[in-house]
Design a protein around this motif. Structure first.
Motif, mmCIF file in Angstrom:
data_model
loop_
_atom_site.group_PDB
_atom_site.id
_atom_site.type_symbol
_atom_site.label_atom_id
_atom_site.label_comp_id
_atom_site.label_asym_id
_atom_site.label_seq_id
_atom_site.Cartn_x
_atom_site.Cartn_y
_atom_site.Cartn_z
ATOM 1 N N CYS B 89 1.661 -23.466 -48.559
ATOM 2 C CA CYS B 89 2.724 -22.674 -48.916
ATOM 3 C C CYS B 89 3.742 -23.585 -49.608
ATOM 4 C CB CYS B 89 3.487 -22.249 -47.701
ATOM 5 S SG CYS B 89 4.278 -23.514 -46.401
ATOM 6 N N GLN B 90 4.452 -22.749 -50.408
ATOM 7 C CA GLN B 90 5.347 -23.600 -51.366
ATOM 8 C C GLN B 90 6.729 -22.799 -51.567
ATOM 9 O OE1 GLN B 90 5.358 -22.711 -55.592
ATOM 10 N NE2 GLN B 90 7.405 -23.452 -55.222
ATOM 11 N N GLN B 91 7.767 -23.200 -51.471
ATOM 12 C CA GLN B 91 9.181 -22.476 -51.674
ATOM 13 C C GLN B 91 9.681 -23.037 -52.996
ATOM 14 O OE1 GLN B 91 12.480 -23.643 -52.007
ATOM 15 N NE2 GLN B 91 12.112 -25.717 -51.702
ATOM 16 N N GLY B 92 10.303 -21.676 -53.794
ATOM 17 C CA GLY B 92 10.950 -22.176 -55.150
ATOM 18 C C GLY B 92 12.290 -21.741 -54.918
ATOM 19 N N SER B 93 12.932 -21.473 -53.715
ATOM 20 C CA SER B 93 14.267 -21.117 -53.573
ATOM 21 C C SER B 93 15.321 -22.184 -53.906
ATOM 22 C CB SER B 93 14.385 -20.859 -51.856
ATOM 23 O OG SER B 93 15.472 -19.839 -51.909
ATOM 24 N N SER B 94 15.060 -23.338 -53.773
ATOM 25 C CA SER B 94 15.837 -24.365 -54.085
ATOM 26 C C SER B 94 15.276 -25.735 -54.341
ATOM 27 C CB SER B 94 16.846 -24.624 -53.091
ATOM 28 O OG SER B 94 16.386 -25.192 -51.967
ATOM 29 N N ASN B 95 15.939 -26.610 -55.261
ATOM 30 C CA ASN B 95 15.236 -27.882 -55.734
ATOM 31 C C ASN B 95 15.809 -28.978 -54.423
ATOM 32 O OD1 ASN B 95 13.960 -26.952 -58.105
ATOM 33 N ND2 ASN B 95 15.658 -28.063 -59.472
ATOM 34 N N PRO B 96 14.865 -29.729 -54.295
ATOM 35 C CA PRO B 96 13.334 -29.916 -54.822
ATOM 36 C C PRO B 96 12.536 -28.943 -54.420
ATOM 37 C CG PRO B 96 13.739 -31.399 -53.206
ATOM 38 C CD PRO B 96 14.845 -30.715 -53.343
ATOM 39 N N LEU B 97 11.634 -28.502 -55.358
ATOM 40 C CA LEU B 97 10.589 -27.636 -54.801
ATOM 41 C C LEU B 97 9.835 -28.527 -53.750
ATOM 42 C CD1 LEU B 97 10.724 -26.353 -57.685
ATOM 43 C CD2 LEU B 97 8.542 -26.218 -57.820
ATOM 44 N N THR B 98 9.315 -27.552 -52.647
ATOM 45 C CA THR B 98 8.704 -28.372 -51.657
ATOM 46 C C THR B 98 7.473 -27.437 -51.066
ATOM 47 O OG1 THR B 98 10.223 -27.182 -49.932
ATOM 48 C CG2 THR B 98 10.598 -29.610 -50.652
ATOM 49 N N PHE B 99 6.510 -28.204 -50.665
ATOM 50 C CA PHE B 99 5.352 -27.530 -50.084
ATOM 51 C C PHE B 99 5.066 -27.872 -48.725
ATOM 52 C CE2 PHE B 99 3.129 -26.832 -54.393
ATOM 53 C CZ PHE B 99 3.803 -27.728 -54.971
ATOM 54 N N GLY B 100 4.337 -27.113 -48.065
ATOM 55 C CA GLY B 100 3.826 -27.239 -46.797
ATOM 56 C C GLY B 100 2.751 -28.237 -46.959
ATOM 57 N N SER B 101 2.284 -28.873 -45.581
ATOM 58 C CA SER B 101 1.431 -30.085 -45.389
ATOM 59 C C SER B 101 0.194 -29.517 -45.605
ATOM 60 C CB SER B 101 1.834 -30.706 -44.054
ATOM 61 O OG SER B 101 1.607 -29.629 -43.205
ATOM 62 N N GLY B 102 -0.218 -28.445 -45.676
ATOM 63 C CA GLY B 102 -1.545 -27.912 -45.798
ATOM 64 C C GLY B 102 -2.070 -27.486 -44.582
ATOM 65 N N THR B 103 -3.172 -26.518 -44.571
ATOM 66 C CA THR B 103 -4.027 -26.277 -43.667
ATOM 67 C C THR B 103 -5.520 -26.112 -44.152
ATOM 68 O OG1 THR B 103 -2.238 -24.780 -42.595
ATOM 69 C CG2 THR B 103 -4.751 -24.343 -42.030
ATOM 70 N N LYS B 104 -6.289 -27.009 -43.526
ATOM 71 C CA LYS B 104 -7.667 -27.237 -44.170
ATOM 72 C C LYS B 104 -8.627 -26.019 -43.250
ATOM 73 C CE LYS B 104 -11.178 -30.559 -44.816
ATOM 74 N NZ LYS B 104 -11.544 -31.907 -44.582
ATOM 75 N N LEU B 105 -9.079 -25.138 -44.176
ATOM 76 C CA LEU B 105 -10.084 -24.122 -43.489
ATOM 77 C C LEU B 105 -11.499 -24.592 -43.693
ATOM 78 C CD1 LEU B 105 -10.784 -21.427 -42.243
ATOM 79 C CD2 LEU B 105 -10.339 -20.356 -44.564
ATOM 80 N N GLU B 106 -12.111 -24.414 -42.626
ATOM 81 C CA GLU B 106 -13.703 -24.897 -42.419
ATOM 82 C C GLU B 106 -14.292 -23.709 -41.880
ATOM 83 O OE1 GLU B 106 -13.884 -29.687 -42.156
ATOM 84 O OE2 GLU B 106 -13.018 -28.763 -40.377
ATOM 85 N N ILE B 107 -15.682 -23.585 -42.156
ATOM 86 C CA ILE B 107 -16.455 -22.714 -41.585
ATOM 87 C C ILE B 107 -17.454 -23.284 -40.315
ATOM 88 C CG2 ILE B 107 -18.270 -20.885 -41.917
ATOM 89 C CD1 ILE B 107 -15.397 -20.359 -42.997
ATOM 90 N N LYS B 108 -17.689 -22.829 -39.305
ATOM 91 C CA LYS B 108 -18.306 -22.998 -38.310
ATOM 92 C C LYS B 108 -19.854 -22.927 -38.872
ATOM 93 C CE LYS B 108 -15.775 -21.676 -34.017
ATOM 94 N NZ LYS B 108 -15.720 -20.488 -33.304
#
Lengths: 118, 108
Positions: B89-108
Motif C-alpha cells: 500500500c502507498q499513501q500520497g496524502s502528505s509528504n513524504p510519500l510512504t509505503f507499507g512494508s509489503g505482504t508476500k503472497l505465495e501459493i500452496k
C-alpha cells in the motif's frame, strides 16, 4: 504507450558518485512529476524525492537530502538522479515512476541496480 | 510522516482462495490517495488499485479495495497462480510519500 526507460545497472566504488537516467516517452514529459524510489535487497519501497520538470522544482525525503540530486532535461524528456558519496547502504535498485493526478505512481521504470563495492 | 502498517507480512493461500491484506495509517488519509501495487519477483512494482477502490487499466476484477480514514484493505477474491507477488500500500496524502512494508503472497 507510456514508457520509462532507465539506464543500465552500475557497479561503483565506495565514496564515488553515480548518475542514472530515466527517459520518458508516450506522454508530455512536462505534464507530470517524476518520483524516485529505492528498494534495498529483499526490502520494501522507500521514497527518495520528486521533480516537477516543468518548473524544475524538487522535493526530497529528509533522509535523502545531501545523498540524492534530482534533475530533468526537458529537451530530451529525461529525468536524472545522482547519488553521491556512495556506501554499501546505497546498494539497491532505484526506480523512477510517473506521478499522476491522484497522487499515484502510475508508471514505473524497470529499475537500476546499483552495487557499491571495492 | 504517515506510517502505514500493513498486515500480514506473508500469506500462503490455495488457488481459488480469498485473501485480504490490511493497511492501517498512523493518521487519517484521504481515500483518494491510498493505492496498492503488485511487485512480482524480479520485476518493478505495478499499480493495481488506485484511490482505494479503482482498478488500474487491465487489472482483473478479482482484485478490489476498500476503506477510509486510517483503515484500508485489499482483496483478491479468488487467488490464481499468477498472483504470486508482494503487495504494497502507498499513501500520497502528505509528504513524504510512504509505503507499507509489503505482504508476500505465495501459493500452496
Amino acid at each position: 504507450e507510456v514508457k520509462l526507460q532507465q539506464s543500465g545497472d552500475e557497479l561503483v566504488r565506495p565514496g564515488a558518485s553515480v548518475k542514472m537516467s530515466c527517459k520518458a516517452s508516450g506522454y508530455t514529459f512536462t505534464d507530470y512529476a517524476m518520483h524516485w524510489v529505492k528498494q534495498s535487497p529483499g526490502q520494501g519501497l522507500e521514497w527518495i524525492g520528486t521533480i516537477i520538470p516543468l518548473i524544475d522544482t524538487t522535493s526530497y525525503n529528509q533522509k535523502f537530502k545531501g545523498k540524492a540530486t534530482l534533475t530533468a532535461d526537458k529537451s530530451s524528456n529525461t529525468a536524472y538522479m545522482e547519488l553521491s558519496r556512495l556506501t554499501s547502504e546505497d546498494s539497491a535498485v532505484y526506480y523512477c515512476a510517473r506521478w499522476s493526478l491522484r497522487r499515484v505512481l502510475d508508471y514505473w521504470g524497470q529499475g537500476v541496480m546499483v552495487t557499491v563495492s571495492s | 510522516a504517515i506510517v502505514l502498517n500493513q498486515s500480514p507480512s506473508s500469506i500462503v493461500a490455495s488457488q481459488g482462495e480469498k485473501v485480504t491484506i490490511t493497511c492501517r495509517a498512523s493518521s487519517s488519509i484521504s481515500s483518494n490517495y491510498l493505492h496498492w501495487y503488485q511487485q512480482k519477483p524480479g520485476a518493478f512494482p505495478k499499480l493495481v488499485i488506485y484511490s482505494t477502490s479503482y482498478r488500474a487499466s487491465g487489472i482483473p476484477s478479482r482484485f478490489s479495495g476498500s476503506g477510509s480514514g486510517t483503515s484500508y484493505s485489499f482483496t483478491i477474491s479468488r487467488v490464481e497462480a499468477e498472483d504470486v507477488a508482494t503487495y504494497y500500500c502507498q499513501q500520497g496524502s502528505s509528504n513524504p510519500l510512504t509505503f507499507g512494508s509489503g505482504t508476500k503472497l505465495e501459493i500452496k
